[in-house]
Enzyme design. Structure first.
Site, PDB file in Angstrom:
ATOM      1  N   LYS B  78       0.999  -1.175   0.050  1.00 22.90           N
ATOM      2  CA  LYS B  78       0.033   0.036   0.006  1.00 22.90           C
ATOM      3  C   LYS B  78       1.059   1.239  -0.143  1.00 22.90           C
ATOM      4  O   LYS B  78       1.991   1.499   0.680  1.00 22.90           O
ATOM      5  CB  LYS B  78      -0.921   0.029   1.180  1.00 22.90           C
ATOM      6  CG  LYS B  78      -1.822   1.071   1.238  1.00 22.90           C
ATOM      7  CD  LYS B  78      -2.711   0.990   2.609  1.00 22.90           C
ATOM      8  CE  LYS B  78      -4.026   2.105   2.495  1.00 22.90           C
ATOM      9  NZ  LYS B  78      -4.857   1.802   3.575  1.00 22.90           N
ATOM     10  N   SER B 153      -9.769   1.834   2.532  1.00 17.41           N
ATOM     11  CA  SER B 153      -8.743   2.643   1.769  1.00 17.41           C
ATOM     12  C   SER B 153      -7.747   1.672   0.750  1.00 17.41           C
ATOM     13  O   SER B 153      -7.086   2.131  -0.198  1.00 17.41           O
ATOM     14  CB  SER B 153      -8.158   3.733   2.587  1.00 17.41           C
ATOM     15  OG  SER B 153      -7.193   3.249   3.667  1.00 17.41           O
ATOM     16  N   SER B 177     -10.071  -0.348   6.621  1.00 17.13           N
ATOM     17  CA  SER B 177      -9.328  -0.186   5.372  1.00 17.13           C
ATOM     18  C   SER B 177      -8.764  -1.423   4.911  1.00 17.13           C
ATOM     19  O   SER B 177      -8.326  -1.352   3.726  1.00 17.13           O
ATOM     20  CB  SER B 177      -8.496   1.069   5.656  1.00 17.13           C
ATOM     21  OG  SER B 177      -9.100   2.044   5.418  1.00 17.13           O
TER      22      SER B 177
END
Lengths: 476, 486
Positions: B78, B153, B177
């Site tokens: 990420k 996210s 997330s």
């Protein structure tokens, strides 16, 4: 109308740890810009603070030395504001639960003795420094200082005059230096002071509206700034005006304070607990350990110097003003146990020399042992007091032991009576006129003959013996 | 079978047995990315040259018989996790050109275990969002339905794993997330206990809630990655010095003696999609059938969780994001002569609307006069939510629930309605407030063929129980084996 000033001081003391409060960068002053930095103290994305335990130890030392209660659990908080020298956009500080509260220090001068309350002591990180180069259309920022540990020491509004403020600050600085946790250098900024000032009618209980004074960069400026501000507030009130709560900046060039920002423009720092750091838990055992390791503090040392060495207040105060000076004195006394004589020579000769050369006692070219050795030579009659001054100067220059200097330069006092008698006979035969005058009652001329003998012996003749023999020979 | 479809465990075995090389595997993954990422849009940065070099090095190590758990395994990271020398954008224009000079601690751990970083994947800007639509850099689509969001996210991480563009990925979870995009993309995701995994190098959104975790193709892979990234780190004061067990050790059949709790409040939520309700209740029955005892539990303060979260998280974010001021790194607006205007313009141009909304929310909540009513009150609610869980876990080992009220929604569907978006975090954000571990495992599909996840919550540091329940469930189902048609 009689007014009384009410003063509270906020002191920021930079702690002398080797590394910064939340990272391993060195704290040393004076390095080229942005060389003592790392991702943590630069506030790069994703980095986290890790507390330097030494900072806590130093803060606890100060807390104990100022009779504060050390919190078993305290918290770190973020103080949020924007400024280019603040890399994270917040300063890690302590707010609701500081490390120490409710202490005091006693300040004593010849005239008064007073207790000043300490509201709180908390730890925080320093910010960087902006550098404004007038030759360029931009400002630069140096982050070397960002993350250097500070303690803020907040006093109660117990101070009633600029002199008291000065005495409080000096005492606070002496304690910090005794504890060996802060340089206490106001000019370099390792010891900074803001003042809250208000005035009220004498014997009134309620406080007046206060102003906060900033930029008080030396002891002199603290006192001058306070004098000015107290006077200014008096005039405002006498003219029927009102004091506005505001922050005022001391201008040392113009010798006055000027408004920096009002209450409306005061920052809202939006303090909240720092989620990156755990609550700080301090065990009673650790506090006890630190307490046991504390050195003797200025007040106690001063009292002891008076009792143990029989020194007058003035001597004791001066000799204990710095721990190193007190240590030097005591080292000298251990070699030469005549405290008052040691004190006289330190205050009279050594401090004068050091002041002239801008040196501290640790930088003294003369070791305590050699200094005591010099006094010993006088006592033993090897040299006179006058020659001692010469030897002292030579010691200052070379750092050599006094006995070596005396031998090398042939400064040993002439105590051989027959040798002195020979020289005196010479002087008498060379100055027949003066001898006659002396015998006719002009006894003041004894000094003249002394001088002549000293000249011939280059000052090495023992003055006592010379005096005695002269009187015999001149029949006085 | 294509190499890129392998799980980490299977690939590890094949590499170990020298059936495949890391270079072959890594090349297969990059070929796959080449072929389909223009459709999905998971990657922001690819590090192919470096990855191939690392794969080659991995093969040399393997030849010498030196093999770790992740040697030669290609993974995606990420873009909120700092990678030394590799762009770390946080999905934001303000850090578009930021290259960290350091690795996050999890990256160092992955590297020591031999993993190969394929690239950095997309996300909602600074982790703020539930759809990855808040990325300022690109749009990521759900591999199962390209007109839908992948969740967020960590949408890029989940999409990349789901579409076989990496063997596993790291995400971060502040309010769901990891779990919500894993659910929407039909993969496994875990948010470990707060303090289990070091946050050093994870760009902070809300420091007291953020936690890094794995997103993988199955439960075994999740346990393997968790083994590597867990543990105390002296660089993160909030990481907990607690031994890390071998999590794969708990992947054994049998749930006898295990009690599962069903929070009644979670099934009374308005807007809970029938297909989600059906899949989750069916999953609960399946788990009961495996020997677990099922009881009802109560989490009475659930109704306040969203409100408390959307105060605490923005408060911390408003402070955490203050460092992006244009002074030291990142984008700076140079059009303004005054300092204050430089700040204003830099931040107004650099941050997207959702990030600005949360900074304003947080700044307001922390302001003088509002602090007690908002931040303090929210912190009190947080304590109550923690106590709810403590109480519930006295009666059960794990709690089962939906991950999100609905399957993945359409791109653009909720973008102008932040409140609906916030409410969709109802099932996940309590775990962050309480600091407990939570996991999402695939448990079904909607009528439209969209994946649905089952959430498993457990006590602090009881990841092993989550993995055990998830593993047993996974063994009796094949949801995790289904692939999106791309």
């Amino acid at each position: 109308m009689e007014f009384e000033p009410v003063i509270g001081l906020e002191v920021h003391a930079q702690l002398k740890t080797n590394t910064k409060i939340f990272c391993n960068c060195p704290t040393a002053f004076g390095a080229p810009p942005n060389t003592h930095v790392c991702p943590v103290c630069l506030g790069m994305p994703g980095v986290l603070p890790v507390l330097n335990k030494k900072v806590v130890e130093f803060a606890v030392r100060m807390a104990i030395a100022t009779n504060c209660q050390v919190a078993g659990e305290s918290r770190w908080a973020r103080k949020n504001y924007f400024y280019p020298d603040l890399p994270k956009g917040y300063q890690i500080s302590q707010y609701e639960l500081p490390i120490a509260q409710n202490g005091y220090i006693d300040i004593e001068t010849d005239i008064w003795k007073q207790r000043v309350g300490i509201t709180r002591i908390h730890m925080e990180e320093d910010a960087g420094k902006l550098i404004h180069d007038p030759a360029r259309a931009c400002s630069m920022v140096d982050f070397n200082r960002a993350g250097v540990p500070l303690i803020e020491i907040v006093s109660e509004p117990d101070i009633r005059s600029p002199e008291e403020a000065g005495a409080y600050l000096r005492q606070l600085r002496a304690i910090l230096r005794y504890l060996n946790i802060c340089d206490g250098n106001m000019e370099e900024g390792s010891f900074r002071c803001d003042a809250n000032v208000s005035i009220r009618r004498k014997r009134e209980q309620a406080f007046g509206t206060r102003t906060e004074l900033k930029n008080l960069n030396s002891f002199k400026h603290v006192e001058k700034g306070l004098y000015y501000e107290i006077h200014r507030q008096k005039e405002v009130l006498m003219d029927g005006g009102q004091i506005i709560q505001e922050t005022r900046l001391w201008d040392p060039d113009k010798d006055r304070t000027a408004s920096m920002r009002g209450k409306e423009e005061a920052h809202d720092y939006r303090y909240f607990p720092d989620p990156d750091l755990l609550p700080l838990v301090i065990s009673q055992e650790w506090i006890a350990d630190i307490k046991n390791d504390l050195p003797e503090l200025p007040e106690a040392k001063k009292a002891r110097f008076k009792n143990e060495y029989g020194l007058p207040s003035y001597d004791a105060e001066l000799l204990t003003s710095a721990r190193e000076l007190a240590d030097y004195f005591e080292a000298c006394v251990s070699f030469f146990p005549a405290p008052k004589q040691v004190s006289n020579w330190i205050m009279g000769s050594l401090l004068g020399l050091l002041n002239a050369e801008g040196k501290t006692i640790e930088q003294s070219p003369i070791s305590a042992e050699n200094f005591a050795g010099l006094l010993k030579l006088i006592q033993e009659g090897v040299i006179s007091g006058k020659i001692a001054k010469t030897v002292f100067e030579e010691m200052a220059k070379t750092g050599k032991p006094p006995r070596m200097i005396v031998e090398e330069k042939g400064l040993v006092q002439v105590t051989d009576v027959s040798a002195i008698e020979g020289i005196i006979s010479e002087v008498i035969s060379e100055n027949a006129k003066q001898v006659e005058d002396y015998k006719n009652g002009k006894t003041k001329l004894l000094g003249f003959f002394m001088g002549q003998v000293m000249q011939k012996t280059k000052g090495k003749a023992n003055p006592k013996i010379v005096n005695q023999v002269l009187r015999e020979k001149l029949g006085g | 079978m294509n190499l890129y479809e392998l799980t980490i465990q299977k690939a590890h075995q094949m590499i170990k047995n020298k059936e495949i090389s890391s270079v072959e595997l890594t090349r297969a993954v990059f070929d796959r990315i080449d072929k389909i990422d223009h459709q999905v849009g998971a990657y922001i940065t690819l590090t192919q040259a470096l990855a191939m070099k690392q794969a080659d090095h991995a093969d040399q190590m393997i030849a010498k018989g030196k093999i770790s758990l992740l040697t030669g395994i290609p993974v995606a990271i990420k873009d909120l996790i700092c990678t030394k020398g590799i762009h770390t954008t946080c999905g934001s224009k303000i850090l578009k050109n930021f290259i960290p000079p350091y690795n996050a601690s999890v990256i160092n751990k992955l590297k020591r275990a031999g993993a190969i970083v394929v690239g950095k994947v997309n996300m909602d800007e600074f982790g703020m969002g539930s759809s990855t639509e808040n990325s300022s850099l690109k749009l990521t689509r759900n591999p199962w339905a390209l007109d839908r969001v992948p969740g967020g996210s960590s949408g890029g991480s989940a999409a990349a794993v789901s579409a076989d563009m990496c063997l596993g990925a790291l995400g971060s979870d502040t309010g769901g997330s990891i779990r919500q995009p894993a659910s929407h993309c039909g993969v496994v995701g875990m948010k470990p206990t707060y303090g289990r995994v070091s946050r050093f190098g994870l760009v902070a959104f809300a420091s007291s809630l953020d936690q890094i975790g794995p997103i993988t193709k199955d439960v075994t892979d999740c346990a393997m990655v968790l083994n590597i990234i867990s543990g105390y780190d002296h660089k993160d004061s909030t990481s907990v010095p607690k031994d890390v067990p071998d999590y794969t050790h708990f992947l054994k059949p049998g749930l006898n003696g295990c009690t599962i709790g069903i929070p009644k409040e979670y099934f009374e939520v308005n807007g809970l999609d029938p297909s989600v309700y059906e899949s989750v209740t069916h999953a609960i029955k399946t788990i009961e059938g495996l020997g677990a005892k099922c009881i009802e539990v109560s989490l009475p303060h659930t109704a306040y969780a969203v409100a408390a979260y959307y105060i605490i998280a923005p408060c911390e974010a408003s402070s955490n994001l203050a460092r992006y001021d244009g002074v030291k790194y990142g984008a700076r607006d140079k059009t303004q002569p005054s300092m204050i205007d430089m700040y204003r313009r830099t931040r107004s141009k650099g941050f997207g609307p959702e990030v600005q909304r949360r900074i304003i929310l947080g700044t307001y909540s922390l302001s003088a006069g509002y602090y007690d009513a908002y931040y303090n009150k929210a912190s009190q609610v947080r304590t109550l939510i923690m106590e709810d869980f403590n109480q519930a876990f006295e009666a059960c080992d794990v709690i089962l629930s939906p991950v999100a009220p609905t399957p993945a929604f359409k791109i653009g569907e909720n973008i102008d309605d932040p409140l609906t978006m916030y409410l969709s975090d109802i099932y996940t954000l309590s775990a962050n407030l309480a600091g407990i571990p939570g996991m999402s495992v695939p448990c079904g599909f909607s009528k439209d063929g969209l994946p649905i996840g089952l959430q498993i919550l457990g006590k602090h540091f009881n990841e092993k129980m989550l993995l055990k329940v998830a593993y047993n469930f996974e063994q009796t189902t094949d949801f995790h084996k289904q692939k999106p048609a791309l």
